[in-house]
Scaffold this active site. Structure first.
Site, mmCIF file in Angstrom:
data_model
loop_
_atom_site.group_PDB
_atom_site.id
_atom_site.type_symbol
_atom_site.label_atom_id
_atom_site.label_comp_id
_atom_site.label_asym_id
_atom_site.label_seq_id
_atom_site.Cartn_x
_atom_site.Cartn_y
_atom_site.Cartn_z
ATOM 1 N N GLY A 31 4.409 5.594 9.290
ATOM 2 C CA GLY A 31 5.841 5.313 9.126
ATOM 3 C C GLY A 31 6.154 4.410 7.948
ATOM 4 C CG HIS A 34 6.072 5.262 0.492
ATOM 5 N ND1 HIS A 34 5.263 6.249 -0.040
ATOM 6 C CD2 HIS A 34 5.238 4.445 1.184
ATOM 7 C CE1 HIS A 34 4.009 6.012 0.283
ATOM 8 N NE2 HIS A 34 3.952 4.940 1.045
ATOM 9 C CG HIS A 37 4.635 8.353 3.774
ATOM 10 N ND1 HIS A 37 5.142 7.095 3.543
ATOM 11 C CD2 HIS A 37 3.433 8.162 4.371
ATOM 12 C CE1 HIS A 37 4.288 6.188 3.981
ATOM 13 N NE2 HIS A 37 3.237 6.799 4.477
ATOM 14 C CD GLN A 61 -5.021 3.662 11.255
ATOM 15 O OE1 GLN A 61 -4.929 4.694 11.909
ATOM 16 N NE2 GLN A 61 -4.695 3.606 9.977
ATOM 17 C CD GLU A 148 -5.823 14.152 -4.691
ATOM 18 O OE1 GLU A 148 -5.392 13.597 -5.729
ATOM 19 O OE2 GLU A 148 -6.074 15.367 -4.623
ATOM 20 C CG ASP A 150 -4.954 6.051 2.286
ATOM 21 O OD1 ASP A 150 -5.181 4.884 2.610
ATOM 22 O OD2 ASP A 150 -3.798 6.468 2.018
ATOM 23 C CD GLN A 153 -6.455 8.261 6.102
ATOM 24 O OE1 GLN A 153 -6.390 7.275 6.810
ATOM 25 N NE2 GLN A 153 -5.393 8.786 5.535
HETATM 26 P P1 AMP Z 1 0.046 5.787 5.865
HETATM 27 O O1 AMP Z 1 1.398 5.850 6.459
HETATM 28 O O2 AMP Z 1 -0.144 4.701 4.867
HETATM 29 O O3 AMP Z 1 -1.055 5.882 6.891
HETATM 30 O O4 AMP Z 1 -0.101 7.131 5.005
HETATM 31 C C1 AMP Z 1 0.099 8.395 5.566
HETATM 32 C C2 AMP Z 1 -0.374 9.443 4.588
HETATM 33 O O5 AMP Z 1 0.382 9.340 3.381
HETATM 34 C C3 AMP Z 1 -1.848 9.272 4.203
HETATM 35 O O6 AMP Z 1 -2.459 10.551 4.134
HETATM 36 C C4 AMP Z 1 -1.770 8.613 2.858
HETATM 37 O O7 AMP Z 1 -2.886 8.882 2.032
HETATM 38 C C5 AMP Z 1 -0.521 9.252 2.283
HETATM 39 N N1 AMP Z 1 0.037 8.401 1.233
HETATM 40 C C6 AMP Z 1 0.369 7.080 1.327
HETATM 41 N N2 AMP Z 1 0.793 6.621 0.131
HETATM 42 C C7 AMP Z 1 0.724 7.659 -0.739
HETATM 43 C C8 AMP Z 1 1.019 7.814 -2.127
HETATM 44 N N3 AMP Z 1 1.446 6.812 -2.865
HETATM 45 N N4 AMP Z 1 0.834 9.033 -2.681
HETATM 46 C C9 AMP Z 1 0.376 10.080 -1.936
HETATM 47 N N5 AMP Z 1 0.074 9.986 -0.626
HETATM 48 C C10 AMP Z 1 0.238 8.808 -0.033
#
Ligand code: AMP
Length: 281
Positions: A31, A34, A37, A61, A148, A150, A153
């Site tokens: 959540g 941005h 996402h 996690q 990418e 992460d 991950q």
């Molecule tokens: P998170 O909410 O941080 O767990 O991220 C959810 C998904 O969005 C994960 O697969 C992240 O790798 C991806 N994500 C987060 N930030 C970015 C970004 N700046 N560019 C591309 N994917 C992202």
């Protein structure tokens, strides 16, 4: 667009879609969405009949001293972004909905989780893999989308899917950045104005590394030194790691002869940020 908080309602929705032969895309998130996402959601909407965005700050996690409690949350804003992007459903369960009192089954992907964030955040990928497996079982998506940003991950999830025969295609999506190069992250919201400026050093140091790779540098210690020195120029930055690893095995390399992942984790003040790029030979 529906918002569902419990597994029972989620499952009946998924069943309806499956009965009418709809393909399903899943975007797992924590959540505070941005444009990073959004790029995943947009792609999922282009490639599937229905798209589920999960919004869940997954407690398993987070380490004991990490930011679970203060992690930013704004489901209203998230719903707006998902609706505007064309997602079909948000799954936003409570921790109790996902983890019953007697919960005791975890997924561990070995080797790939030894280094990088895995060594700095013990148990992190165990929590990620467990929750993602649960989401795969509940939603049975045809495709699932991961950033990418992460990179470890993404590699770990791909490996888990292969090892455990999950019937899902994992789609990796490029890093989305601010106009000034800072990788978008929900955690950027922790940064003060001064820290936001200081955080530009992450992408800047990676840019220097890219230039040297282009000019033919092969020694990874030399490359690490350039990145490390560049990061040290910024007084607010404290290095967590700078690593150059094989892009498949994620094992450190001495000579850059195959495709490598250049990955960094840096504290800016109290906020831990990550960034990376893959160098394809
Ligand atoms: P998170 O909410 O941080 O767990 O991220 C959810 C998904 O969005 C994960 O697969 C992240 O790798 C991806 N994500 C987060 N930030 C970015 C970004 N700046 N560019 C591309 N994917 C992202």
């Amino acid at each position: 667009m529906k918002i569902v908080n419990n597994i029972k309602d989620l499952k009946s929705c998924i069943k309806l879609w499956k009965d009418s032969n709809c393909s399903i895309g899943l975007v797992p998130t924590m959540g505070y969405l941005h444009e990073g996402h959004k790029s995943l959601i947009d792609r999922a909407c282009r490639e599937n009949d229905k798209v589920v965005v999960s919004v869940f700050v997954n407690p398993t996690q987070f380490g004991a001293n990490e930011d679970l409690d203060k992690y930013p949350r704004d489901i209203k804003r998230d719903s707006k972004l998902c609706e505007e992007s064309g997602a079909s459903l948000i799954f936003a369960p409570s921790p109790d909905e996902m983890y019953s009192k007697n919960f005791s089954t975890y997924i561990n992907v070995e080797n790939l989780t030894d280094g990088l964030c895995g060594s700095r955040r013990p148990g992190h990928f165990r929590g990620v893999c467990t929750v993602v497996s649960k989401l795969f079982n509940l939603i049975t998506p045809n495709k699932a989308y991961f950033g990418e940003k992460d990179a470890q991950q993404l590699a770990v999830i791909k490996h888990m899917v292969e090892d455990l025969n999950f019937d899902v295609t994992i789609v990796g999506c490029p890093i989305i950045r601010e106009y000034n190069g800072l990788a978008k992250s929900s955690r950027n919201t922790y940064l003060s104005k001064e820290e936001k400026k200081a955080a530009l050093i992450l992408n800047c140091s990676l840019g220097k590394a890219k230039k040297l790779l282009k000019s033919g540098l092969k020694d990874s210690n030399d490359l690490k030194s350039v990145i490390t020195n560049s990061l040290r120029d910024e007084p607010l930055a404290k290095i967590d790691y700078v690593e150059i690893v094989d892009s498949i095995s994620l094992k450190p390399v001495k000579k850059i002869e195959n495709n490598v992942l250049i990955a960094i984790a840096v504290f800016i003040g109290k906020t831990r940020l990550i960034d990376n790029f893959t160098w394809n030979i």
